[in-house]
Design a protein around this motif. Structure first.
Motif, short mmCIF file in Angstrom:
data_model
loop_
_atom_site.label_atom_id
_atom_site.label_comp_id
_atom_site.label_asym_id
_atom_site.label_seq_id
_atom_site.Cartn_x
_atom_site.Cartn_y
_atom_site.Cartn_z
N SER A 1 -4.89 16.71 3.20
CA SER A 1 -5.60 15.57 2.59
C SER A 1 -5.93 15.85 1.14
O SER A 1 -6.21 17.00 0.77
CB SER A 1 -6.93 15.30 3.30
OG SER A 1 -6.73 14.46 4.39
N ALA A 2 -5.95 14.79 0.34
CA ALA A 2 -6.39 14.90 -1.06
C ALA A 2 -7.91 14.99 -1.07
O ALA A 2 -8.58 14.12 -0.49
CB ALA A 2 -5.94 13.67 -1.84
N SER B 1 -11.20 15.86 -3.83
CA SER B 1 -11.60 16.15 -5.22
C SER B 1 -12.29 17.50 -5.32
O SER B 1 -12.98 17.92 -4.39
CB SER B 1 -12.59 15.09 -5.71
OG SER B 1 -12.02 13.82 -5.57
N ASN C 1 -3.61 6.69 -0.40
CA ASN C 1 -3.10 7.74 0.49
C ASN C 1 -2.09 8.60 -0.25
O ASN C 1 -1.21 8.08 -0.93
CB ASN C 1 -2.44 7.12 1.72
CG ASN C 1 -3.48 6.68 2.72
OD1 ASN C 1 -4.49 7.36 2.90
ND2 ASN C 1 -3.26 5.54 3.36
N THR D 1 -16.39 18.58 -1.26
CA THR D 1 -17.26 17.84 -0.33
C THR D 1 -16.38 16.84 0.42
O THR D 1 -15.65 16.06 -0.22
CB THR D 1 -18.39 17.12 -1.08
OG1 THR D 1 -19.16 18.13 -1.76
CG2 THR D 1 -19.30 16.37 -0.12
N ARG E 1 -15.82 13.96 3.60
CA ARG E 1 -16.39 13.05 4.61
C ARG E 1 -15.46 13.00 5.81
O ARG E 1 -14.25 12.84 5.67
CB ARG E 1 -16.56 11.65 4.03
CG ARG E 1 -16.96 10.64 5.10
CD ARG E 1 -17.34 9.32 4.53
NE ARG E 1 -18.61 9.41 3.83
CZ ARG E 1 -18.96 8.65 2.81
NH1 ARG E 1 -18.14 7.74 2.36
NH2 ARG E 1 -20.14 8.80 2.25
N SER F 1 -9.64 15.15 7.86
CA SER F 1 -10.98 15.41 7.32
C SER F 1 -11.90 15.94 8.43
O SER F 1 -12.77 16.77 8.17
CB SER F 1 -11.56 14.16 6.66
OG SER F 1 -11.53 13.08 7.55
C1 FAD Z 1 -7.52 11.61 -5.48
C2 FAD Z 1 -8.29 11.57 -4.19
C3 FAD Z 1 -9.47 12.29 -4.09
C4 FAD Z 1 -10.19 12.27 -2.90
N1 FAD Z 1 -11.34 13.01 -2.82
C5 FAD Z 1 -12.00 13.06 -1.66
C6 FAD Z 1 -13.16 13.88 -1.53
O1 FAD Z 1 -13.59 14.55 -2.47
N2 FAD Z 1 -13.77 13.91 -0.33
C7 FAD Z 1 -13.32 13.17 0.75
O2 FAD Z 1 -13.93 13.25 1.83
N3 FAD Z 1 -12.24 12.38 0.65
C8 FAD Z 1 -11.58 12.31 -0.52
N4 FAD Z 1 -10.46 11.53 -0.63
C9 FAD Z 1 -10.06 10.71 0.55
C10 FAD Z 1 -9.32 11.58 1.56
O3 FAD Z 1 -8.09 12.02 1.01
C11 FAD Z 1 -9.06 10.77 2.82
O4 FAD Z 1 -10.27 10.28 3.35
C12 FAD Z 1 -8.43 11.66 3.88
O5 FAD Z 1 -7.13 11.94 3.48
C13 FAD Z 1 -8.42 11.00 5.20
O6 FAD Z 1 -7.57 11.73 6.06
P1 FAD Z 1 -7.85 11.78 7.60
O7 FAD Z 1 -6.66 12.29 8.31
O8 FAD Z 1 -9.13 12.49 7.83
O9 FAD Z 1 -8.10 10.27 7.97
P2 FAD Z 1 -7.03 9.09 8.17
O10 FAD Z 1 -6.76 8.93 9.62
O11 FAD Z 1 -5.87 9.27 7.25
O12 FAD Z 1 -7.91 7.90 7.60
C14 FAD Z 1 -9.15 7.52 8.16
C15 FAD Z 1 -9.62 6.26 7.46
O13 FAD Z 1 -9.77 6.50 6.05
C16 FAD Z 1 -8.88 5.62 5.31
N5 FAD Z 1 -8.28 6.41 4.22
C17 FAD Z 1 -7.48 7.49 4.34
N6 FAD Z 1 -7.15 7.97 3.13
C18 FAD Z 1 -7.76 7.18 2.23
C19 FAD Z 1 -7.80 7.15 0.83
N7 FAD Z 1 -7.16 8.04 0.07
N8 FAD Z 1 -8.52 6.18 0.23
C20 FAD Z 1 -9.19 5.28 0.95
N9 FAD Z 1 -9.20 5.26 2.30
C21 FAD Z 1 -8.47 6.17 2.93
C22 FAD Z 1 -7.84 5.17 6.30
O14 FAD Z 1 -7.31 3.90 5.95
C23 FAD Z 1 -8.64 5.10 7.58
O15 FAD Z 1 -9.42 3.94 7.63
C24 FAD Z 1 -9.72 11.51 -1.80
C25 FAD Z 1 -8.54 10.78 -1.91
C26 FAD Z 1 -7.84 10.80 -3.09
C27 FAD Z 1 -6.57 10.02 -3.20
#
Ligand code: FAD
Ligand code: FES
Length: 285
Positions: free
Chosen positions: A65-66, A68, A246, A81, A83, A89
């Motif tokens: 996952s991305a 910050s 994403n 940090t 969520r 995550s």
């Molecule tokens: C540049 C960048 C920086 C980020 N920094 C942080 C950070 O510092 N801390 C943090 O907790 N998360 C951050 N995120 C978001 C994080 O990458 C996603 O929440 C994570 O990839 C979700 O993966 P998962 O497998 O846990 O959940 P998934 O099953 O992939 O997603 C769970 C839920 O979150 C939504 N979701 C997933 N990825 C994103 C996204 N990129 N943007 C908006 N909604 C999304 C999905 O649509 C779904 O509703 C960042 C994303 C980007 C692109």
């Protein structure tokens, strides 16, 4: 057979598509659904980053996952940090001290710290959006005399969702930043502001000819804040926001993060509102 890397990291010369082995050293519960990890490389490697950049973190066996970078630049350990919203995550936030974790990065274009020097700075964070803004705040505090007035406007869902409480209290006490916090919902024991973060903009006495704004949070929040700032006369080129889409490769190869002509991983995640505003208002993108 040898696997050929598809991309090389410009700084270290290492393959940018292969995670480096790291270990979690500390884990702190910051909010009901958010944890902060302190991560150390297994072997010493050259690593430097600018505020607003991100890493790809691997929870081995689950995914990547991305996330910050939310610690101070120049520190030995990486601070993230996270969520707990989904499988990756969730696995990352369950990691304990000495558990392995993979790190690829740093990636992307961060906050315009050089452009902001000599200017007043309005920092607007919503929820976890404070994480990518925290390195910018550390940077400003370390070079405080190079910046004008600095405001932090921070909105959280509830008082218990407020991140980095002790640091915010310190910033507030030292008076180097004008800190204003609001929550969406609170009990009678919350003495502060209740309402959306745009409501805090009235606390900012802004000279639009010398102000830079940095925004990070849910996209709808950033749209409203940017619209309020432009109504007050701040130019769209002076408003910077960090976008989330994403991510897969994080190096501009796969197109997963594409928004119109922009690749969020390579061209951002920080963009001007001048560039992103027209794309943010198109529903299908
Ligand atoms: C540049 C960048 C920086 C980020 N920094 C942080 C950070 O510092 N801390 C943090 O907790 N998360 C951050 N995120 C978001 C994080 O990458 C996603 O929440 C994570 O990839 C979700 O993966 P998962 O497998 O846990 O959940 P998934 O099953 O992939 O997603 C769970 C839920 O979150 C939504 N979701 C997933 N990825 C994103 C996204 N990129 N943007 C908006 N909604 C999304 C999905 O649509 C779904 O509703 C960042 C994303 C980007 C692109
Ligand atoms: S994540 Fe692959 S191009 Fe941006």
């Amino acid at each position: 057979m040898s696997l050929k890397p598809t991309a090389i990291d410009a700084r270290s010369g290492a393959p940018a598509d292969v995670p480096k082995l790291c270990y979690v050293r500390k884990r702190r519960h910051d909010a009901p659904d958010a944890w902060t990890l302190e991560i150390e490389f297994a072997e010493s490697v050259p690593f430097s980053y600018t505020p607003g950049q991100f890493n790809m973190l691997t929870a081995f066996g689950v995914g990547e996952s991305a996330i910050s970078i939310s610690g101070p630049p120049g520190q030995g350990r990486l601070i993230h940090t996270i969520r707990d919203v989904g499988p990756v995550s969730h696995a990352l936030t369950r990691l304990a001290p000495n558990d392995p974790v993979g790190v690829r990065g740093p990636f992307g274009v961060g906050w315009p710290m050089a452009t902001a020097e000599g200017q007043d700075v309005v920092i607007v964070a919503g929820g976890l959006g404070l994480a990518p803004l925290r390195p910018a705040i550390y940077h400003i505090l370390s070079r405080r005399e190079h910046f004008g007035d600095v405001w932090l406007l921070y909105g959280a869902r509830r008082p218990e969702d407020i991140l980095y409480r002790s640091e915010i209290e310190e910033w507030r006490k030292k008076g180097h930043i004008d800190v204003n916090i609001t929550v969406d919902h609170a009990g009678m024991d919350w003495p502060g502001h209740v309402g959306v973060v745009t409501g805090l903009l009235s606390h900012v006495n802004m000279d639009v000819s010398r102000t830079i704004a940095m925004l990070c949070g849910p996209e709808v929040m950033m749209r409203f804040v940017a619209a309020s700032l432009t109504e007050k006369g701040l130019g769209v080129g002076r408003i910077f926001l960090s976008m989330e889409r994403n991510m897969k490769c994080a190096i501009g190869h796969c197109g997963h993060c594409q928004l119109g002509p922009a690749f969020i991983c390579r061209d951002g995640p920080v963009f001007t509102f001048e560039r992103m505003g027209p794309l943010m208002s198109v529903k299908e993108l």
